[in-house]
Design an enzyme around this catalytic site. Structure first.
Site, PDB file in Angstrom:
ATOM      1  N   GLY A  11       0.870  -1.046  -0.124  1.00 28.65           N
ATOM      2  CA  GLY A  11       0.071   0.003  -0.136  1.00 28.65           C
ATOM      3  C   GLY A  11       0.917   1.148   0.058  1.00 28.65           C
ATOM      4  N   ASN A  12       2.184   1.148   0.523  1.00 32.54           N
ATOM      5  CA  ASN A  12       3.030   2.304   0.662  1.00 32.54           C
ATOM      6  C   ASN A  12       3.223   2.729  -1.044  1.00 32.54           C
ATOM      7  OD1 ASN A  12       4.506  -0.174   0.462  1.00 32.54           O
ATOM      8  ND2 ASN A  12       6.277   1.001   0.963  1.00 32.54           N
ATOM      9  N   LYS A 127     -12.845  -8.624   6.780  1.00 38.72           N
ATOM     10  CA  LYS A 127     -12.090  -7.517   6.119  1.00 38.72           C
ATOM     11  C   LYS A 127     -12.903  -6.558   6.066  1.00 38.72           C
ATOM     12  CE  LYS A 127      -8.675  -6.076   3.224  1.00 38.72           C
ATOM     13  NZ  LYS A 127      -7.329  -6.057   3.475  1.00 38.72           N
ATOM     14  N   LYS A 211      -4.220  -9.512  -1.583  1.00 37.16           N
ATOM     15  CA  LYS A 211      -3.305  -9.140  -2.883  1.00 37.16           C
ATOM     16  C   LYS A 211      -2.238  -9.769  -2.912  1.00 37.16           C
ATOM     17  CE  LYS A 211       0.224  -5.990  -1.765  1.00 37.16           C
ATOM     18  NZ  LYS A 211       0.094  -6.281  -0.398  1.00 37.16           N
ATOM     19  N   LYS A 273       1.646 -12.241   4.115  1.00 36.90           N
ATOM     20  CA  LYS A 273       3.179 -11.914   3.380  1.00 36.90           C
ATOM     21  C   LYS A 273       3.842 -13.406   3.380  1.00 36.90           C
ATOM     22  CE  LYS A 273       3.011  -7.120   3.540  1.00 36.90           C
ATOM     23  NZ  LYS A 273       2.238  -6.855   2.359  1.00 36.90           N
TER      24      LYS A 273
END
Length: 310
Positions: A11-12, A127, A211, A273
């Protein structure tokens, strides 16, 4: 010889508004083009949390003010976010190539991701999306729409949707054709539009696929050499933030499982992740995953930083 790489952008790498995003993707594009100039072929996936929430809220607000404005289903909001994030990213990447006197085609593919309609995630939506509401407002909307709401860290109530695991990438043949033609591809934006198969047709469902897991699945079906998951730090750490904090340059699958069981990775941060990286590495012998920052990606692929999962 370079690698075939699927990159999951954190997101960064994107902004919280269209103007912020245009500035952010210019920086993102430089690192991505560096990877291509190093001889790699890349496919880029990205998140869409703030963006899809913004679109969903705008459509809901519009409908509440003027009922003739249609309430937009959530899968369509996801498709909208894929389009405009991809538009900004592909323009920035194309411009960066132009600045380096290179003519490389760049394309965004609106991507559907198959999920299992019996995935247990649908039984427990977790979510959060969209804006915050009071308990009274949330109950009213819940009654009117059937949406589910949960209290979010003392800040109010937010709509929650399921986060099922990806099963397949619907547009994988198109992805392969574009890849073979030498395109830099932006795909699986926001985790992809989650769809289930009903009577031979794909139907969108109100859900958000993580994602990192979607990019792992995309890397698997595209037979990528490396899955690169980008985040805010150069390496994965155990005992993060403690005196005995340790940054890791490599983890085996057994190491990953051990550290997960010991609680080293936060559920909303590093855990998905690491789990996504593991799923790709397990999918075929010889596959590798790398977790690092956007700025260090090129150096990490050379083994100078980052955390490799093998």
């Amino acid at each position: 010889m370079g690698n075939k790489i699927v990159i999951a952008l954190g997101g960064n790498a994107l902004g919280n508004s269209p103007e912020e995003q245009k500035k952010a993707v210019k920086i993102t594009a430089k690192s991505l083009v560096d990877l291509v100039e190093s001889g790699n072929q890349i496919i880029v996936g990205h998140g869409n949390g703030p963006q899809v929430g913004m679109i969903n809220l705008a459509m809901e607000k519009g409908h509440s003010v003027d009922p003739t404005i249609p309430a937009m289903p959530f899968p369509e909001c996801g498709a909208m976010s894929q389009g405009y994030i991809g538009y900004h990213l592909q323009n920035a990447i194309k411009h960066e190539f132009k600045e380096r006197n290179k003519n490389v085609p760049v394309v965004t593919l609106i991507t559907q991701v198959l999920v299992d309609k019996n995935d247990k995630a649908f039984e427990n939506p977790t979510k959060p999306i969209g804006s915050f509401y009071s308990e009274e407002e949330a109950k009213k909307i819940e009654k009117e729409t059937g949406y589910q709401f949960k209290e979010d860290a003392g800040r109010g109530y937010r709509r929650v949707v399921a986060s099922p695991k990806p099963v397949d990438i619907i547009e994988k043949d198109s992805l392969q054709a574009l890849f073979d033609a030498g395109n830099v591809i932006i795909a699986c934006g926001g985790g992809g539009i989650p769809v289930v198969e009903e009577n031979g047709e794909y139907q969108g469902v109100p859900a958000v696929i993580d994602k990192d897991f979607s990019c792992a699945k995309m890397a698997e079906v595209m037979d990528a050499d490396v899955l690169v998951i980008l985040t805010a730090v150069d390496q994965v750490a155990i005992n993060f933030g403690k005196e005995n904090e340790e940054w890791l340059s490599e983890m085996t699958l057994d190491d990953c499982q051990k550290y997960i069981e010991e609680g080293h990775f936060a559920p909303g941060s590093m855990l998905p992740k690491v789990e996504a990286a593991m799923s790709f590495v397990k999918s075929k012998a010889g596959r590798k995953a790398l977790i690092t920052s956007l700025e260090s990606a090129d150096h990490a692929l050379e083994g100078k930083t980052g955390t490799w999962i093998k």
